[in-house]
Design a protein around this motif. Structure first.
Motif, mmCIF file in Angstrom:
data_model
loop_
_atom_site.group_PDB
_atom_site.id
_atom_site.type_symbol
_atom_site.label_atom_id
_atom_site.label_comp_id
_atom_site.label_asym_id
_atom_site.label_seq_id
_atom_site.Cartn_x
_atom_site.Cartn_y
_atom_site.Cartn_z
ATOM 1 N N HIS A 121 -3.724 -51.783 8.113
ATOM 2 C CA HIS A 121 -2.917 -53.148 7.524
ATOM 3 C C HIS A 121 -2.567 -52.784 6.225
ATOM 4 O O HIS A 121 -1.501 -53.380 5.519
ATOM 5 N N GLN A 122 -3.282 -51.830 5.342
ATOM 6 C CA GLN A 122 -2.803 -51.226 3.942
ATOM 7 C C GLN A 122 -3.308 -49.784 4.006
ATOM 8 O O GLN A 122 -4.545 -49.584 4.234
ATOM 9 N N ILE A 123 -2.578 -49.026 3.134
ATOM 10 C CA ILE A 123 -2.909 -47.711 2.462
ATOM 11 C C ILE A 123 -3.090 -48.051 1.110
ATOM 12 O O ILE A 123 -1.909 -48.390 0.545
ATOM 13 N N SER A 124 -4.016 -47.724 0.101
ATOM 14 C CA SER A 124 -3.953 -47.822 -0.947
ATOM 15 C C SER A 124 -4.236 -46.108 -1.769
ATOM 16 O O SER A 124 -5.316 -45.497 -1.425
ATOM 17 N N PHE A 125 -3.063 -46.151 -2.393
ATOM 18 C CA PHE A 125 -3.204 -44.881 -3.077
ATOM 19 C C PHE A 125 -3.456 -45.103 -4.446
ATOM 20 O O PHE A 125 -2.673 -45.139 -5.546
ATOM 21 N N ASP A 126 -4.702 -45.099 -4.765
ATOM 22 C CA ASP A 126 -5.369 -45.472 -6.068
ATOM 23 C C ASP A 126 -5.773 -44.477 -7.108
ATOM 24 O O ASP A 126 -6.106 -43.597 -6.705
ATOM 25 N N TYR A 127 -5.240 -44.422 -8.328
ATOM 26 C CA TYR A 127 -5.318 -43.534 -9.245
ATOM 27 C C TYR A 127 -5.149 -41.984 -8.857
ATOM 28 O O TYR A 127 -5.653 -41.040 -9.111
ATOM 29 N N VAL A 128 -3.743 -41.986 -8.661
ATOM 30 C CA VAL A 128 -3.058 -40.787 -8.452
ATOM 31 C C VAL A 128 -2.278 -40.647 -9.605
ATOM 32 O O VAL A 128 -1.831 -41.314 -10.256
ATOM 33 N N ASP A 129 -1.694 -39.249 -9.607
ATOM 34 C CA ASP A 129 -0.992 -38.830 -10.838
ATOM 35 C C ASP A 129 0.343 -39.949 -11.069
ATOM 36 O O ASP A 129 1.213 -39.383 -9.872
ATOM 37 N N ALA A 130 0.576 -40.077 -11.916
ATOM 38 C CA ALA A 130 1.907 -41.206 -12.218
ATOM 39 C C ALA A 130 2.906 -40.306 -12.165
ATOM 40 O O ALA A 130 4.231 -40.523 -11.650
ATOM 41 N N GLY A 131 2.651 -38.904 -12.587
ATOM 42 C CA GLY A 131 3.933 -37.916 -12.659
ATOM 43 C C GLY A 131 4.230 -37.261 -11.657
ATOM 44 O O GLY A 131 5.153 -36.406 -11.473
ATOM 45 N N PHE A 153 -1.487 -52.809 -11.827
ATOM 46 C CA PHE A 153 -2.009 -52.381 -13.113
ATOM 47 C C PHE A 153 -3.330 -52.505 -13.081
ATOM 48 O O PHE A 153 -3.935 -53.362 -12.530
ATOM 49 N N ARG A 154 -3.963 -51.775 -13.908
ATOM 50 C CA ARG A 154 -5.610 -51.997 -14.039
ATOM 51 C C ARG A 154 -5.723 -52.035 -15.509
ATOM 52 O O ARG A 154 -6.451 -50.751 -16.193
ATOM 53 N N VAL A 155 -5.622 -53.158 -16.139
ATOM 54 C CA VAL A 155 -5.925 -53.347 -17.535
ATOM 55 C C VAL A 155 -7.363 -54.233 -17.485
ATOM 56 O O VAL A 155 -7.184 -55.307 -16.962
ATOM 57 N N ASN A 156 -8.291 -53.874 -18.070
ATOM 58 C CA ASN A 156 -9.398 -54.469 -18.326
ATOM 59 C C ASN A 156 -9.311 -55.854 -19.239
ATOM 60 O O ASN A 156 -9.069 -55.470 -20.497
ATOM 61 N N LYS A 157 -9.109 -56.942 -18.714
ATOM 62 C CA LYS A 157 -8.941 -58.098 -19.603
ATOM 63 C C LYS A 157 -10.110 -58.361 -20.744
ATOM 64 O O LYS A 157 -9.581 -58.744 -21.628
ATOM 65 N N ASN A 162 -6.758 -49.902 -20.711
ATOM 66 C CA ASN A 162 -6.067 -49.517 -19.609
ATOM 67 C C ASN A 162 -6.636 -48.275 -18.842
ATOM 68 O O ASN A 162 -6.818 -47.305 -19.162
ATOM 69 N N ASN A 163 -7.074 -48.794 -17.514
ATOM 70 C CA ASN A 163 -7.562 -47.633 -16.793
ATOM 71 C C ASN A 163 -6.905 -46.725 -15.809
ATOM 72 O O ASN A 163 -7.210 -46.141 -15.059
ATOM 73 N N LEU A 164 -5.498 -46.880 -16.338
ATOM 74 C CA LEU A 164 -4.483 -45.829 -15.608
ATOM 75 C C LEU A 164 -3.950 -44.944 -16.757
ATOM 76 O O LEU A 164 -3.162 -44.066 -16.422
ATOM 77 N N VAL A 165 -4.745 -44.820 -17.874
ATOM 78 C CA VAL A 165 -4.449 -43.692 -18.786
ATOM 79 C C VAL A 165 -5.539 -43.087 -18.981
ATOM 80 O O VAL A 165 -6.684 -43.420 -19.122
ATOM 81 N N CYS A 166 -5.524 -41.691 -19.146
ATOM 82 C CA CYS A 166 -6.560 -40.765 -19.161
ATOM 83 C C CYS A 166 -6.247 -39.905 -20.449
ATOM 84 O O CYS A 166 -5.443 -39.033 -20.353
ATOM 85 N N GLY A 324 -9.263 -44.777 -18.834
ATOM 86 C CA GLY A 324 -9.697 -45.555 -19.885
ATOM 87 C C GLY A 324 -9.132 -45.083 -21.350
ATOM 88 O O GLY A 324 -9.681 -43.883 -21.942
ATOM 89 N N ASP A 325 -8.499 -45.727 -21.978
ATOM 90 C CA ASP A 325 -8.000 -45.496 -23.166
ATOM 91 C C ASP A 325 -8.770 -46.016 -24.599
ATOM 92 O O ASP A 325 -8.142 -46.630 -25.524
ATOM 93 N N GLU A 326 -10.012 -45.967 -24.507
ATOM 94 C CA GLU A 326 -10.719 -46.673 -25.472
ATOM 95 C C GLU A 326 -10.553 -45.794 -26.891
ATOM 96 O O GLU A 326 -10.213 -44.599 -26.697
ATOM 97 N N PRO A 327 -10.195 -46.298 -27.761
ATOM 98 C CA PRO A 327 -9.951 -46.023 -29.203
ATOM 99 C C PRO A 327 -10.734 -44.657 -29.576
ATOM 100 O O PRO A 327 -10.249 -43.836 -30.042
ATOM 101 N N TYR A 328 -11.887 -44.854 -29.302
ATOM 102 C CA TYR A 328 -12.870 -43.662 -29.988
ATOM 103 C C TYR A 328 -12.188 -42.128 -29.421
ATOM 104 O O TYR A 328 -12.500 -41.297 -30.057
ATOM 105 N N LYS A 329 -11.804 -42.236 -28.100
ATOM 106 C CA LYS A 329 -11.390 -41.138 -27.435
ATOM 107 C C LYS A 329 -10.119 -40.412 -28.064
ATOM 108 O O LYS A 329 -10.022 -38.907 -28.215
#
Length: 452
Positions: A121-131, A153-157, A162-166, A324-329
């Motif tokens: 009933h569903q196919i989930s293409f999670d965390y694949v390269d946006a480009g 979108f996968r932004v931790n509130k 943003n968990n779609l940024v590496c 995850g785009d945590e600032p320290y990275k």
């Protein structure tokens, strides 16, 4: 293009050399779709998985792989549906397909055709390269009124991560050249940090040994759990650690784990586990644990700086901080790479073709049996019916459905199913069994529950 299904570990192992060749040629393929990682993950996962392997002719090498897994569950109305996910979910930061770039256009129709023959009933293409435009090309084959295509979108509130940024560091050939890529402030900070560590006789950084690896992982896990158990919940955190534990042990056994451990007077202060990709010379920061009461040099920054310097010396070319785009990275001179989560869903909410996959039959039978035992007869009947539609000779489904119908007073139908179950059991020489489904206590005459 021929598409074959590989769903055994022996079959998967036979793909190793072919897979490595395709993986190296695919610019979008990252460590978590490598044969090395997936083999460890699929063994640890232990659920229902399969690979769509495509090749031009029966005698050709495979030119594309789509590793998938199947998750089956019951809807409130009793219908069991399946979701196809990327095989790496939820142990991999990246997922997706592996294919020769030149074979993009020819492989997609065949893959889409194979998926349309399955029941989901569903196919989930999670965390694949946006480009990577291959996923859009694949989804174009589902541009049909029967399907709904969407993205998530996968932004931790809680912390706005943003968990779609590496964030990824591209490493030059020398440590000093790497430092020149950083801001003057960060360059000075890292140099001071490493000097402070080297000057402090109470501090050491070591790597696990074969004798210490299990204990080192447990101590790192304990530090991680102290920080994250409240946020993730103890039960979920323990499941995460159980998976990570096996993954790290397997990576260590294969020489693919870089795990510097910061100790003060011999006691672990922090540890940082990084998965190594020997084919593409990439390092992937996987997890860390640290003692929050430690008052010395910042252990996280120190271990990342130490790791980057050591891995440059070992000729690695990327240091990936993963999702995850945590600032320290950003301090480490990262470039941002982006992921996407895409969905194909049947508009009916039911499995495509209204059937179930053969590989999902055991799960559906277990879900129906659980509903039967809990007195949810209508849901159980639907589940048993789905199993028997897929395989009319499923002895357990025949017997359990017959039990259910006998209990609710549909005796003629019950006799037919139970008789067929006994005939098939006798023909197969299987022993008679009554340990199938426990119904609630006998209802009063004229007050039997209805299935429909």
């Amino acid at each position: 293009m021929i598409v074959e299904i590989v769903d055994t570990m022996d079959g998967f192992d036979q793909l190793a050399q072919n897979w490595d060749e395709v993986y190296l040629a695919d610019p979008h393929a990252r460590y978590f779709v490598s044969h090395r990682f997936l083999r460890r993950w699929l063994r640890a996962f232990g659920g229902q998985w399969f690979v769509l392997a495509a090749k031009p002719t029966a005698k050709s090498k495979y030119e594309a792989f789509l590793p998938l897994r199947l998750r089956t569950y019951a809807r409130p109305d009793g219908h069991c549906v399946s979701e196809i996910l990327m095989a790496g979910n939820y142990g991999a930061d990246y997922t997706g397909l592996v294919a020769l770039p030149a074979r993009l256009n020819s492989a997609m129709p065949a893959r889409a055709g194979a998926l349309k023959l399955m029941h989901w009933h569903q196919i989930s293409f999670d965390y694949v390269d946006a480009g990577d435009m291959r996923y859009r090309e694949l989804l174009n084959h589902f541009a049909d009124p029967a399907f709904r295509i969407s993205s998530e979108f996968r932004v931790n509130k809680r912390d706005n991560v943003n968990n779609l940024v590496c964030p990824v560091v591209h490493l030059p050939g020398q440590w000093e050249l790497y430092l020149e890529q950083l801001s003057a402030n960060t360059r000075q900070k890292l140099r001071r940090l490493l000097r402070a560590f080297e000057a402090d006789q109470s501090l050491t950084i070591t790597q696990p040994t074969a004798a210490s690896i299990r204990d080192d992982i447990e101590k790192m896990n304990a530090l991680w759990l102290t920080k994250w158990s409240d946020r993730k919940g103890v039960e979920r955190a323990q499941r995460i650690l159980a998976t990570n534990r096996q993954m790290l042990l397997d990576a260590f056994a294969n020489g693919h784990l870089f795990m510097p451990i910061l100790r003060q007077n011999g006691q672990m202060v922090a540890a940082l586990a990084t998965m190594l990709d020997p084919l593409k010379r990439g390092a992937n920061f996987y997890m860390t644990g640290r003692d929050e009461s430690f008052e010395g040099p910042s252990p996280g920054l120190l271990l990342h700086a130490y790791s980057i310097r050591a891995l440059i010396e070992q000729n690695f070319v990327t240091y990936d901080f993963l999702r995850g785009d945590e600032p320290y990275k950003a301090l480490f001179g990262t470039r941002l790479e982006h992921l996407q989560c895409l969905r194909v869903t049947t508009r009916s909410g039911l499995n495509l073709g209204n059937g179930i996959e053969a590989r999902a039959a055991a799960t559906v039978l277990a879900l129906a049996t659980a509903a039967h035992r809990q007195g949810r007869f209508r849901q159980a009947a639907i589940g048993y019916g789905q199993v028997l539609t897929q395989n009319p000779d499923n002895i357990d489904a025949l017997y359990r459905y017959g039990q259910l119908l006998q209990y609710i007073g549909q005796l003629q139908s019950a006799r037919r199913l139970l008789g067929r179950a006994r005939a098939l059991r006798a023909k197969s020489a299987l022993p008679e069994t009554t340990d199938v489904a426990s119904a609630p206590s006998e209802p009063a005459p004229g007050n039997r529950p209805a299935v429909h």
